[in-house]
Design a protein around this motif. Structure first.
Motif, PDB file in Angstrom:
ATOM      1  N   TYR A  58       0.862  -1.179   0.000  1.00 36.36           N
ATOM      2  CA  TYR A  58       0.000   0.000   0.000  1.00 36.36           C
ATOM      3  C   TYR A  58       0.897   1.226   0.000  1.00 36.36           C
ATOM      4  N   HIS A  61       4.286   2.049   2.101  1.00 37.98           N
ATOM      5  CA  HIS A  61       4.673   0.968   3.025  1.00 37.98           C
ATOM      6  C   HIS A  61       6.180   0.741   2.963  1.00 37.98           C
ATOM      7  N   ASP A  65       5.254  -7.320   5.783  1.00 33.86           N
ATOM      8  CA  ASP A  65       4.363  -7.766   6.854  1.00 33.86           C
ATOM      9  C   ASP A  65       4.196  -9.287   6.826  1.00 33.86           C
ATOM     10  N   HIS A 164       0.568  -9.412  12.881  1.00 30.41           N
ATOM     11  CA  HIS A 164       1.737  -9.634  12.024  1.00 30.41           C
ATOM     12  C   HIS A 164       2.961  -8.984  12.631  1.00 30.41           C
ATOM     13  N   HIS A 166       5.919  -6.587  11.302  1.00 31.21           N
ATOM     14  CA  HIS A 166       6.394  -5.750  10.193  1.00 31.21           C
ATOM     15  C   HIS A 166       7.909  -5.670  10.339  1.00 31.21           C
TER      16      HIS A 166
END
Ligand SMILES: [Zn+2]
Length: 318
Positions: A58, A61, A65, A164, A166
């Protein structure tokens, strides 16, 4: 000619010395149950593109992730691992594991990473691990950790909409995509020059999990893995699939076979690209209960008529 090529290859080795060599930051199989939801955004405009141009990113980013399929795996405790040997340069803990919503953006300003750890490596490299489970960070500032050591557990703290870890990789302050460190995009091609010791699988979207129930479930229950299975007197028999990284035009084929016959089957074409979604089909019960016996369900995700993922389940109505 052949020796010329060999010379070129051997020259390429010293050029990569001083690069970081990374291992997976999550103690979970990325071919399932875990998966990679988003990669580094390579699109400088308002759009987003991962290194393979599949839209698994996205806008803006800056990391990768590594996702758990459901909230209940946070409670199980899945370890976050140091991707490379380094020194703990920063950490934070104490932020609750709550799914991010826009109304919490102000409260989380400056703490978007949630509970996290920053490791410093030789030659100006840094790795950062975000959204760890509250209370799980096990390292202290200044500590040297080895590649593969436990830093904490996967959570959903900070700006996280699903459980998650990252992973951000930086070199002298610049964001580096570990899947594409030189930053040149070749759409559809598998990168060979990466920072990974063992390249994680690239899945261009897929099925997170599938299940059955007695009514169309809420997405929150699918995410939490708290969907109740059906029984012989359920009002309906429903099969659902939780999907990630689907693209407009993809088809999800759902089928539920009963002891005697096919209960229901359907192809659903997806009308827009979505990071996460679910689809369900069901059939209402008639006057009689559902036949006793064994049922099997299958979900198959197709892209341009090619199967890109498939999962099956079995269900018993005694
Ligand atoms: Zn992220």
């Amino acid at each position: 000619m052949r020796s010329g090529l060999l010379t070129l290859l051997s020259l390429a080795v010293p050029a990569t010395a001083g690069e970081l060599s990374l291992s997976s930051p999550i103690d979970c199989d990325l071919n399932g149950p875990c998966y990679i939801q988003q990669y580094v955004d390579h699109d400088p405009s308002k759009g987003a593109s991962d290194f393979a141009c599949s839209g698994l990113s996205y806008d803006g980013h800056k990391g990768t992730d590594f996702a758990l399929p459901s909230y209940d795996m946070i409670d199980d405790g899945v370890d976050v691992l140091a991707s490379a040997t380094g020194v703990v340069a920063g950490l934070r803990d104490g932020i609750e594991d709550v799914r991010f919503s826009r109304d919490r953006a102000a409260a989380l300003k400056g703490r978007e990473c949630g509970n996290g750890v920053v490791l410093r490596h030789p030659d100006g490299w840094e790795t950062q691990y975000c959204h760890l489970r509250q209370g799980s960070v096990t390292v202290v500032r200044g500590q040297t950790v080895q590649k593969g050591d436990v830093l904490g557990e996967v959570g959903m703290s900070g700006r996280a909409e699903f459980p998650h870890v990252h992973l951000s990789v930086r070199h002298k302050g610049a964001v580096i995509d570990p899947f594409d460190p030189d930053g040149t995009i070749t759409c559809g091609a598998v990168e060979t020059d990466t920072l990974w010791t063992d390249l994680p699988p690239y899945r261009a979207g897929g099925i997170v999990n599938i299940g059955t129930s007695g009514a169309v479930p809420d997405f929150s229950d699918i995410r939490a893995n708290t969907v109740m299975g059906p029984d012989e007197s359920s009002d309906a028999l429903v099969i659902y699939a939780f999907l990630f990284g689907t693209q407009k035009g993809d088809v999800i084929h759902l089928v539920l076979e009963g002891p005697d016959e096919t209960v229901i089957k359907k192809d659903i074409q997806l009308e827009r690209s979505q990071a996460q979604s679910f689809r369900a089909i069901g059939k209402k019960r008639g006057r009689k209960n559902w036949p006793k016996g064994d049922y099997t369900g299958t979900a198959t995700l197709l892209r341009q008529d090619q199967i890109i993922d498939s999962q099956s389940l079995s269900l018993s109505l005694p």
